[in-house]
Scaffold this active site. Sequence first.
Site, PDB file in Angstrom:
ATOM      1  N   ASP A 185      37.127  10.477  41.190  1.00 51.76           N
ATOM      2  CA  ASP A 185      38.456   9.894  40.996  1.00 51.76           C
ATOM      3  C   ASP A 185      38.871   9.954  39.535  1.00 51.76           C
ATOM      4  OD1 ASP A 185      36.272   8.128  40.503  1.00 51.76           O
ATOM      5  OD2 ASP A 185      37.668   6.454  40.357  1.00 51.76           O
ATOM      6  N   GLU A 194      36.548   8.531  37.159  1.00 47.94           N
ATOM      7  CA  GLU A 194      35.296   9.289  37.012  1.00 47.94           C
ATOM      8  C   GLU A 194      34.090   8.552  37.573  1.00 47.94           C
ATOM      9  OE1 GLU A 194      35.711   9.655  32.469  1.00 47.94           O
ATOM     10  OE2 GLU A 194      36.047  11.695  33.151  1.00 47.94           O
TER      11      GLU A 194
END
Length: 634
Positions: free
Chosen positions: A342, A345
């Site tokens: 995402d 991270e």
Amino acid sequence: MLSWSPCSLPQLSAMNVRTFLVNRFVWTLLAGTALGQTCQTTTLQSAAPGDGSEVVLASYSYCGGTLTATVVDLGYSSGIPGTDYELWSIAAPVWVDGIDTLLNISYQAVDIAGFYTQQLNKAVEASGDAPPTLPSPSKPYAVPEGLAGDIDTFLAVVNTSQAGLALTRMFQNINPGVSGDFPGTVVAARSGPSYEQTDPDYEYNWVRDSSLTMDVVETLYAAASEPRVKQQYEDILFQYMAARAMEQNDPNLATGLGEPKTYLIQFYLNNTIFSGPWGRPQNDGPATAAITLINFANAYEAAGGSLQDVKLKMYDSSANSSAPVQRDLLFVATNWTSSSFDLWEEESSDHFYTRLVQRRALVLGATFATRMGDLNTANKLSSALSEISATFNDFWDSGRQILLYEYGPILRGKTSYLDIAVILGVIHGYADDGFFAYTNDQVQSTALRLATAFIDVYPIANKTSDASGLTLGIPIGRYPEDVYDGTGTQQNGGNPWYLCTAAMAQFMYGNSAAYSENGSITVTNTSKPFFDYFTPNAGLESGQTYTKTSQEFTRAISGLNGWGDTFMRTVKFYTPSNGRLAEEFNRNDGAPQGAADLTWSYASILTASFSRAKVNNQTTYIRDLANLGITPNL
Ligand code: NOJ
Ligand code: NOJ
């Protein structure tokens, strides 16, 4: 990230109702099961198996959203008296759609390198209370109305306002001038080995941060009327384009074009792919890079650039490897189904944010490719677009009345399913075609529940007015359960972020602007709580449409603008007097925290100010700000 326990653990596979998500289920060993609920447990086997099986399922229940199973397995040392078997019990929260079938138990005994399995194919019935739903939003603690003068000043078109400073500081981080960086790169923050503040090390060119920053440069470029500054913006955008193409051609791409970041400081590595361990791929990057560059291409043409130039220099990657757009678009079209990390991270899953920016890239890309005469690519993009668009229903959770930030494995402990990523997804991924618009009732419901969730999370949320008695908005972070404190992780360590709070302001202005443009507001059961909280004076009712001339409409706009400015006032309140924006401000005392001079913080102030100018009828705001130009380093 979920980590695996090093010892031997039984592992069960569960089949999800939706076939494409089969086997993405990850087990966690938990201490307890759902307490105080009527659970139905199915018992299959209570003693050690007499047939010599190595592993069998003894009992299981799927109760209150937790799957619990007891497993009998052939142990290395005896656990069930008189036998060679051990009893294991596991329980795991099951993500939101639940499961309907247990496929098998697999037991990997790492100590003796054994692998035991039992095929099950057993149907699972849910019992007990439903998985927890979110509590209803609280009553609003204030009823702010209309745009306010202090925010006019905060964002005024002068070098010394916060908007002016954001502009200067943002450009200071573009081509930051640390040991000869590659032109067109952006340092994520002034924090790292070359700076006074070394921790955290943000001295990299993040693909996401750069594309979002360059999108602001593109907006300035499109609006500027002063030829000298317009040319400066154009030069930077061409440099960015070359930098993006360089990244695409890097020989060390480990996971395709979704590599998260590139090196900045070692001159021999300039803008080469960061090869250390990291959450990769992050497939939002190719999408947001393509969006920014398509916007640039359109603005370049509008400014008199030739179509041929656009095609050869920007679009046509197959003919020219330094033209990046087609390549990123085709990557999006062929890779959107793969899970990726995402925008924070942290978790590999299917993310609302990533999907929505990918979708926008496909929308813009299909039109762009057609204009470039590349119908073959345009067709590929269009068919990916129809497929991706059909997947968004998965994200709506009607029980919680929110859009899930991710569908699939969730980050450990992130059980509210709330994340500003949904709102950022709309801000960066709305394609102006009615699909998940700012005014979408599901988005509005999510925004309400997300924003109000932080009231009980951050102690500074108790401070609800500034020194002049003006209302402060709710401080907004990434998500309520966040533990990242800007340099490391700690319990209750998550803080509000400037860019997240500015995003809520932008979301409110965006709603106001869209309704004014549209001329009416329609309220649904899903959006009613949003209006009840943010525009209580309008008294809007579900099932009704209010046109521009009605008093309800005017009052609703006033409430939306009022809340937009209160969120912006929170940013203002916690901005230090020198105007420098870090990544976060502390949840207890509001002091700046984490990476210093985060480029994205500045970019987020600017995009919010552009949206505010629209609702404030300041039609020349962006142009005038753009014409201020790039101030030499402070
Ligand atoms: C750095 C990541 O960029 C951030 O998003 C994350 O929360 C922390 N590492 C902690 O894992
Ligand atoms: C951490 C954030 O979570 C991530 O979104 C960002 O790209 C990096 N920091 C760099 O700013």
